[in-house]
Design a protein around this motif. Structure first.
Motif, PDB file in Angstrom:
ATOM      1  N   UNK A 157       0.825  -1.207   0.000  1.00  0.00           N
ATOM      2  CA  UNK A 157       0.000   0.000   0.000  1.00  0.00           C
ATOM      3  C   UNK A 157       0.859   1.257   0.000  1.00  0.00           C
ATOM      4  N   UNK A 158       2.025   1.198   0.650  1.00  0.00           N
ATOM      5  CA  UNK A 158       2.940   2.344   0.640  1.00  0.00           C
ATOM      6  C   UNK A 158       3.436   2.613  -0.780  1.00  0.00           C
ATOM      7  N   UNK A 159       3.866   1.539  -1.465  1.00  0.00           N
ATOM      8  CA  UNK A 159       4.362   1.709  -2.827  1.00  0.00           C
ATOM      9  C   UNK A 159       3.259   2.211  -3.752  1.00  0.00           C
ATOM     10  N   UNK A 160       2.051   1.715  -3.570  1.00  0.00           N
ATOM     11  CA  UNK A 160       0.939   2.174  -4.390  1.00  0.00           C
ATOM     12  C   UNK A 160       0.724   3.667  -4.187  1.00  0.00           C
ATOM     13  N   UNK A 161       0.869   4.121  -2.951  1.00  0.00           N
ATOM     14  CA  UNK A 161       0.732   5.546  -2.656  1.00  0.00           C
ATOM     15  C   UNK A 161       1.878   6.339  -3.277  1.00  0.00           C
ATOM     16  N   UNK A 162       3.107   5.836  -3.125  1.00  0.00           N
ATOM     17  CA  UNK A 162       4.267   6.544  -3.664  1.00  0.00           C
ATOM     18  C   UNK A 162       4.201   6.649  -5.181  1.00  0.00           C
ATOM     19  N   UNK A 163       3.788   5.552  -5.847  1.00  0.00           N
ATOM     20  CA  UNK A 163       3.827   5.488  -7.306  1.00  0.00           C
ATOM     21  C   UNK A 163       2.535   5.954  -7.958  1.00  0.00           C
ATOM     22  N   UNK A 164       1.437   5.854  -7.236  1.00  0.00           N
ATOM     23  CA  UNK A 164       0.140   6.043  -7.863  1.00  0.00           C
ATOM     24  C   UNK A 164      -0.211   7.457  -8.243  1.00  0.00           C
TER      25      UNK A 164
END
Length: 222
Positions: A157-164
């Motif tokens: 979920x962190x990566x999705x937030x960073x990349x999204x």
């Protein structure tokens, strides 16, 4: 963690080849290598930093990525023969805050025809709960308690937030244990988080099934 150098370069070629972009498009890269950890209970590694430096060099040499667009985050190398950091790069420590800042800076000015690449080499793991969430271990991860682990690692979920938040095509290469973050049957138990499950389904797809090529994403692991 023993990894063949050629495998990195093959993964890089495949990754960049998946991106639907013209040759003149800009590639921005976040390259992370973690050998040493502030928490002394986490076993140090001996090759992650060298792999990250080699990846940064390959991006600059073979893909034409400019030094200003390579965000290199590495610890002190644990290997006996440390790689020389390419000229023009100013590495910083791969703490959680520095990684978050790297994403913020890397996304500045990216257009939908450009590309954002993340490479991570280091420890990976799974939270020991019903949903078995995977995570990436950074330099200042604290594993004293489960709560501290959750707050100091990088989760899907962190990566999705960073990349999204960018429309630029994205590629992620993870070189660690538990690197396959796809929807592999975990994340479906009573304790599963819907957002986490969605993030993992996103990461499982090699290409986003969408008519908009600027939304394509890829997830490679070794």
């Amino acid at each position: 963690m023993m990894r063949s150098r050629w495998l990195k370069h093959v993964a890089l070629v495949l990754a960049v080849g998946l991106l639907p972009r013209p040759c003149e498009a800009r590639i921005t890269a976040i390259v992370i290598g973690v050998d040493q950890y502030n928490d002394t209970t986490i076993r140090p590694l001996a090759g992650a930093v060298n792999d990250a430096v080699a990846m940064a060099r390959a991006l600059m040499t073979h893909c034409g990525v400019q030094p200003a667009d390579v965000h290199l985050l590495i610890t002190r190398s644990g290997g006996s023969s440390p790689e020389t950091v390419p000229e023009g790069l100013a590495p910083v420590e791969p703490t959680l805050a520095n990684i978050q800042n790297a994403f913020t800076n890397a996304k500045k000015g990216l257009g939908d025809k450009d590309a954002l690449l993340l490479y991570f080499a280091g420890h990976g793991g799974l939270l020991g709960d019903a949903d078995g969430r995977p995570f990436l271990v950074v330099q200042d991860t604290d594993q004293a308690t489960r709560e501290r682990i959750v707050g100091t690692v990088i989760k899907p979920t962190d990566l999705l937030e960073y990349l999204g938040s960018t429309k630029a095509p994205q590629i992620v290469i993870t070189d660690c244990c538990r690197a396959s973050w796809g929807d592999d049957g975990r994340g479906t138990g009573a304790g599963a988080d819907a957002a986490d499950a969605e993030a993992r389904r996103w990461m499982f797809a090699m290409r986003d099934a969408t008519a908009d090529p600027s939304a394509s994403r890829a997830w490679l692991y070794s």
